[in-house]
Design a protein around this motif. Structure first.
Motif, PDB file in Angstrom:
ATOM      1  N   LEU A  95       0.920  -1.317  -0.084  1.00 30.91           N
ATOM      2  CA  LEU A  95       0.206   0.000   0.020  1.00 30.91           C
ATOM      3  C   LEU A  95       0.889   1.427  -0.138  1.00 30.91           C
ATOM      4  O   LEU A  95       0.672   2.021  -0.705  1.00 30.91           O
ATOM      5  CB  LEU A  95      -0.872   0.010   1.274  1.00 30.91           C
ATOM      6  CG  LEU A  95      -1.736   1.225   1.264  1.00 30.91           C
ATOM      7  CD1 LEU A  95      -2.999   1.234   0.116  1.00 30.91           C
ATOM      8  CD2 LEU A  95      -2.442   1.347   2.691  1.00 30.91           C
ATOM      9  N   LEU A  99      -0.007   4.050  -3.050  1.00 34.44           N
ATOM     10  CA  LEU A  99      -0.794   4.923  -2.961  1.00 34.44           C
ATOM     11  C   LEU A  99      -0.562   6.220  -3.290  1.00 34.44           C
ATOM     12  O   LEU A  99      -1.486   6.855  -3.649  1.00 34.44           O
ATOM     13  CB  LEU A  99      -1.075   4.831  -1.242  1.00 34.44           C
ATOM     14  CG  LEU A  99      -2.534   5.714  -0.852  1.00 34.44           C
ATOM     15  CD1 LEU A  99      -3.796   5.100  -1.638  1.00 34.44           C
ATOM     16  CD2 LEU A  99      -2.586   5.709   0.697  1.00 34.44           C
ATOM     17  N   SER A 102      -2.841   8.781  -5.763  1.00 31.28           N
ATOM     18  CA  SER A 102      -4.179   8.227  -5.869  1.00 31.28           C
ATOM     19  C   SER A 102      -5.010   9.133  -5.008  1.00 31.28           C
ATOM     20  O   SER A 102      -4.649   9.836  -4.044  1.00 31.28           O
ATOM     21  CB  SER A 102      -4.272   6.965  -5.395  1.00 31.28           C
ATOM     22  OG  SER A 102      -3.862   6.092  -6.003  1.00 31.28           O
ATOM     23  N   LEU A 105      -8.586   5.395  -2.300  1.00 33.65           N
ATOM     24  CA  LEU A 105      -8.489   4.159  -2.069  1.00 33.65           C
ATOM     25  C   LEU A 105      -9.865   3.269  -1.595  1.00 33.65           C
ATOM     26  O   LEU A 105     -10.457   3.821  -0.963  1.00 33.65           O
ATOM     27  CB  LEU A 105      -7.744   3.983  -0.878  1.00 33.65           C
ATOM     28  CG  LEU A 105      -7.322   2.411  -0.248  1.00 33.65           C
ATOM     29  CD1 LEU A 105      -6.727   1.694  -1.358  1.00 33.65           C
ATOM     30  CD2 LEU A 105      -6.927   2.101   1.106  1.00 33.65           C
ATOM     31  N   TRP A 125      -1.215  -0.737   7.654  1.00 37.34           N
ATOM     32  CA  TRP A 125      -2.042   0.258   6.998  1.00 37.34           C
ATOM     33  C   TRP A 125      -2.157   1.210   7.926  1.00 37.34           C
ATOM     34  O   TRP A 125      -2.357   2.646   7.364  1.00 37.34           O
ATOM     35  CB  TRP A 125      -3.360  -0.087   6.457  1.00 37.34           C
ATOM     36  CG  TRP A 125      -3.139  -0.750   5.186  1.00 37.34           C
ATOM     37  CD1 TRP A 125      -2.100  -1.203   4.592  1.00 37.34           C
ATOM     38  CD2 TRP A 125      -4.421  -1.132   4.202  1.00 37.34           C
ATOM     39  NE1 TRP A 125      -2.382  -2.036   3.376  1.00 37.34           N
ATOM     40  CE2 TRP A 125      -3.922  -1.898   3.200  1.00 37.34           C
ATOM     41  CE3 TRP A 125      -5.867  -0.988   4.332  1.00 37.34           C
ATOM     42  CZ2 TRP A 125      -4.428  -2.296   2.058  1.00 37.34           C
ATOM     43  CZ3 TRP A 125      -6.458  -1.467   3.400  1.00 37.34           C
ATOM     44  CH2 TRP A 125      -6.030  -2.173   2.333  1.00 37.34           C
ATOM     45  N   PHE A 132      -2.804   9.802   4.635  1.00 35.53           N
ATOM     46  CA  PHE A 132      -3.580   9.932   3.402  1.00 35.53           C
ATOM     47  C   PHE A 132      -4.846  10.612   3.235  1.00 35.53           C
ATOM     48  O   PHE A 132      -5.178  11.502   2.627  1.00 35.53           O
ATOM     49  CB  PHE A 132      -3.930   8.491   2.744  1.00 35.53           C
ATOM     50  CG  PHE A 132      -4.711   8.409   1.404  1.00 35.53           C
ATOM     51  CD1 PHE A 132      -4.120   8.939   0.189  1.00 35.53           C
ATOM     52  CD2 PHE A 132      -5.793   7.934   1.424  1.00 35.53           C
ATOM     53  CE1 PHE A 132      -4.874   8.821  -0.993  1.00 35.53           C
ATOM     54  CE2 PHE A 132      -6.545   7.992   0.288  1.00 35.53           C
ATOM     55  CZ  PHE A 132      -5.999   8.457  -0.887  1.00 35.53           C
TER      56      PHE A 132
END
Length: 324
Positions: A95, A99, A102, A105, A125, A132
């Motif tokens: 991940l 990521l 992006s 998700l 995560w 994020f």
């Protein structure tokens, strides 16, 4: 994803006439693009760059790749349009490297995941996802009931993104037959009827975290939670079989990466639900999420991209003006 430059854009509309404002779709020109399997950042410098295709990282390691996963990808094109690009994440350990770049998700149903898997994923995560979302990314979770009741809710809970305390009801094994729209001003609820038949695989959870948008009369089915500049979305359904209503919710969730908020906190007589309904519908058609607020909420506004202020009845405070 690089840090979004998400200073709230103020779109002030001073209306002294009672006629509704209608924005022609011809005024909003968005480029179209093909669906590809690469990831390209769509929102690194503000609203202007979000006219490019939205970039979605799809985690599908424990999904039914021949069923719900394919149905979910098809649903993006059907509900949002072809202006998206996606990349598959097939190993949760990757991940952090996948990521960046992006906007979203998207976690498709965790059909074959065990609680051991959930715990391992969450441990890997939690820090990455918190950063994020706080910096403007959106996480969308599709959930269901299989060997584990609501594995997606368990994953959210263990990462610390969204807490829940128990399982509500389920369709088809349980008695969840009807879903109810309980927050019509929220972006996820736009276009939904007041109640509708539950879909196959729909599940509800018990939570007081975030904003419940759809419930089963007691427990939450659809939840939005704001964290910093981003959004955490829980959808208590998968794509075993599509319905008009879950398509509407899912499309609204994808559109949250470009969120326009109509402020109704100061007695504005023109509201999104009536006088500005055509304006809002036009924005949704052009892939914007729209919502309205009845109380001035700085946390909510930090996570939006455009604030629409129509003619107000009462004055904004100096603090509110400075914030805007």
């Amino acid at each position: 994803m690089e840090l979004k430059m998400k200073a709230v854009t103020l779109f002030a509309i001073t209306l002294f006439m009672s006629s509704a404002l209608v924005l022609s779709s011809a005024l909003i020109s968005l480029p179209s693009g093909d669906i590809t399997d690469t990831s390209t950042p769509a929102s690194t410098k503000g609203l202007g760059s979000r006219l490019t295709p939205v970039s979605i990282l799809v985690y599908n390691q424990f999904s039914d790749l021949d069923g719900e996963f394919i149905n979910t990808i098809d649903a993006i094109e059907r509900t949002y349009g072809p202006q998206f690009e996606y990349e598959n994440l097939t190993d949760y350990r990757n991940l952090a490297s996948k990521l960046p770049g992006s906007d979203i998700l998207l976690i498709t149903e965790l059909e074959t995941a065990t609680m051991t898997n959930i715990t391992a994923i969450a441990a890997t995560w939690s820090g990455t996802l918190s950063s994020f979302v706080s910096n403007g990314g959106n996480v969308i979770m599709l959930d269901h009931r299989q060997d584990i009741d609501a594995p997606g809710a368990h994953l959210y809970n263990e990462t610390g993104l969204l807490s829940f305390t128990g399982i509500g009801d389920y369709n088809p094994i349980g008695s969840l037959s009807t879903a109810y729209l309980v927050n019509s001003s929220n972006a996820l609820g736009q276009g939904l009827p007041a109640s509708f038949a539950s879909s196959n695989g729909m599940i509800s959870i018990q939570t007081t975290d975030g904003i419940t948008v759809v419930d089963d009369g007691a427990d939450a089915i659809v939840v939005q939670k704001i964290m910093g500049r981003g959004n955490i979305v829980y959808l208590g359904f998968d794509y075993y079989a599509a319905t008009t209503e879950i398509d509407t919710i899912f499309g609204n969730a994808i559109r949250l990466h470009r969120h326009i908020v109509f402020d109704g906190s100061h007695g504005q007589p023109m509201v999104l639900a009536s006088e500005l309904a055509s304006f809002g519908a036009d924005l949704i058609t052009n892939r914007f999420a729209v919502s309205s607020i009845s109380a001035f909420d700085t946390d909510y506004l930090i996570a939006c991209d455009v604030l629409v202020i129509t003619r107000a009845v009462s004055d904004y405070t100096a603090t509110e003006v400075d914030f805007v």
